[in-house]
Design an enzyme around this catalytic site. Structure first.
Site, short mmCIF file in Angstrom:
data_model
loop_
_atom_site.label_atom_id
_atom_site.label_comp_id
_atom_site.label_asym_id
_atom_site.label_seq_id
_atom_site.Cartn_x
_atom_site.Cartn_y
_atom_site.Cartn_z
CB THR A 209 34.26 38.80 44.27
OG1 THR A 209 34.59 39.85 43.38
CG2 THR A 209 34.58 37.47 43.63
NE ARG A 237 40.41 44.66 36.88
CZ ARG A 237 39.93 43.92 37.88
NH1 ARG A 237 38.71 43.45 37.83
NH2 ARG A 237 40.67 43.64 38.91
N GLY A 239 39.71 40.73 35.79
CA GLY A 239 40.45 40.48 37.03
C GLY A 239 40.86 39.02 37.17
CG ASP A 240 41.29 37.64 41.17
OD1 ASP A 240 40.56 38.64 40.99
OD2 ASP A 240 41.24 36.95 42.20
N GLY A 261 39.53 39.79 45.99
CA GLY A 261 40.47 40.84 46.35
C GLY A 261 40.89 41.61 45.12
N GLY A 263 42.27 42.02 42.03
CA GLY A 263 42.58 41.01 41.03
C GLY A 263 43.95 41.09 40.39
N1 ASP Z 1 38.85 39.86 42.49
C1 ASP Z 1 37.85 40.67 41.84
C2 ASP Z 1 38.47 41.37 40.66
O1 ASP Z 1 39.58 41.83 40.78
C3 ASP Z 1 37.24 41.69 42.76
C4 ASP Z 1 36.84 41.19 44.12
O2 ASP Z 1 37.15 40.09 44.51
O3 ASP Z 1 36.16 41.93 44.84
O4 ASP Z 1 37.82 41.51 39.67
#
Ligand code: ASP
Length: 343
Positions: A209, A237, A239-240, A261, A263
């Protein structure tokens, strides 16, 4: 006629006023966190990563140096990373379980606390640009899927085929992840056992990311994050990364954060906003605040990842609880610092 003394006095006053009004500008970026070590990344690949991280940092820095906005700086830095196959954002995004790409992104303006986000878009080459348009040209904060793409078309943005995001290495990761999921499904006798094991799998397959935070000469903070999400994600899905407060946050009164990270944990622990709340209300430094959040209850609950943080004085914190994090930063008058592994 003003005397020489008066002219000198006025020019001294002007100089001190302008240096008072000029902030220390700075930028920091990340390209994801995870099990990144010299044994998992080849020496050639390391060079490519370092060069791309430096290019993105320097491009953002150049905008800040000539008096441009922190929003333009983070947008430009993220575009460079989105256009690189090395990272899990834009070209090079990971695959969903069904073999597609679904992209998430968000951006926030610390001056106004305005924000824009897009989730699960499939045909947007640079999702961060669409997130910015949502912020500036719509009455909403977050748009998703085909609706977000309809808005993009209305704004004159070109759509790209989903196959544009394909890369061989991410396809191979999908095959490995699916194989592991199949094994987990047959080995886990209960739904909760599968859930527990799946956390481990997610930790292995997230990475890449991208994000940027910056402070400009006008004293304004901004943050931006863009991602393909997690390999083999299913059921739409999200994520964050597109969630304001979890993956992205900017407020001139405290700090700007972009996260990377797992998410699900970053959403549940409201990571980006929590760091800035500690800075704002508890008067903690960004170093202390980010350590408390990244190594605190979220980590104990199983959440892994990292953040890049900048405050309104141009201090920078790059904090992660994983083995490594692709990261770079550049402060006014200094060269870019690029790092991948633990210090
Ligand atoms: N945070 C991202 C997610 O959960 C993934 C990542 O940061 O690698 O979609």
């Amino acid at each position: 006629m003003p005397s020489k003394f008066n002219i000198l006095l006025i020019s001294c006053l002007l100089t001190s006023f302008s240096s008072f009004a000029t902030q220390h500008f700075a930028i920091a970026i990340h390209g994801g966190a995870g099990t990144i070590s010299p044994s998992t990344v080849s020496a050639d690949k390391i060079k490519l990563y370092e060069a791309k991280l430096k290019q993105a940092t320097d491009a953002g820095y150049a905008i800040l140096e000539r008096g441009g906005s922190s929003l333009d700086a983070v947008n430009t830095a993220v575009n460079i990373l989105e256009n690189s196959e090395l990272f899990n954002a834009g070209k090079g995004a990971v695959y969903t379980f069904d073999g597609m790409h679904e992209l998430d992104a968000s951006i926030m303006d610390g001056r106004t606390r305005e924000a824009g986000a897009v989730a699960s878009v499939k045909h947007i080459k640079n999702p961060i640009n669409l997130a910015r348009l949502v912020m500036t040209d719509s009455v909403h904060v977050m748009l998703s899927g085909s609706g977000a793409e309809e808005f993009a078309l209305q704004k004159g943005m070109e759509l790209v085929p989903n196959r544009y995001f394909d890369t061989i290495s991410r396809y191979q990761s999908l095959q490995k992840a699916k194989e592991k999921i199949r094994k987990l499904e047959s080995a886990s006798s209960t739904a909760s056992a599968f859930r527990a094991n799946y956390v481990e799998l997610d930790n292995e397959y997230k990475m890449g990311t991208v994000g940027a935070v910056a402070l400009d000469k006008q004293g304004n903070l901004a943050a931006a994050t863009s991602t393909g999400g997690m390999t083999a994600k299913r059921y739409g899905r999200i994520g964050d990364s597109p969630v304001i407060g979890a993956g992205t946050w900017a407020d001139n009164e405290s700090c700007a954060v972009s996260a990377t990270g797992h998410g699900e944990f970053f959403i549940r622990y409201n990571v980006a906003a929590d760091i800035c709340a500690k800075v704002k209300y508890q008067k903690k430094s960004i170093e202390k605040a980010s350590n408390e959040v990244i190594f605190g209850p979220m980590h104990k609950a199983g959440g892994t990842g990292g953040v890049i943080v900048i405050d309104n004085k141009g201090n920078i914190a790059l904090t992660y609880n994983t083995v490594g994090m692709y990261r770079a930063s550049r402060k006014q008058g200094e060269d870019a610092k690029v790092a991948i592994f633990a210090d």
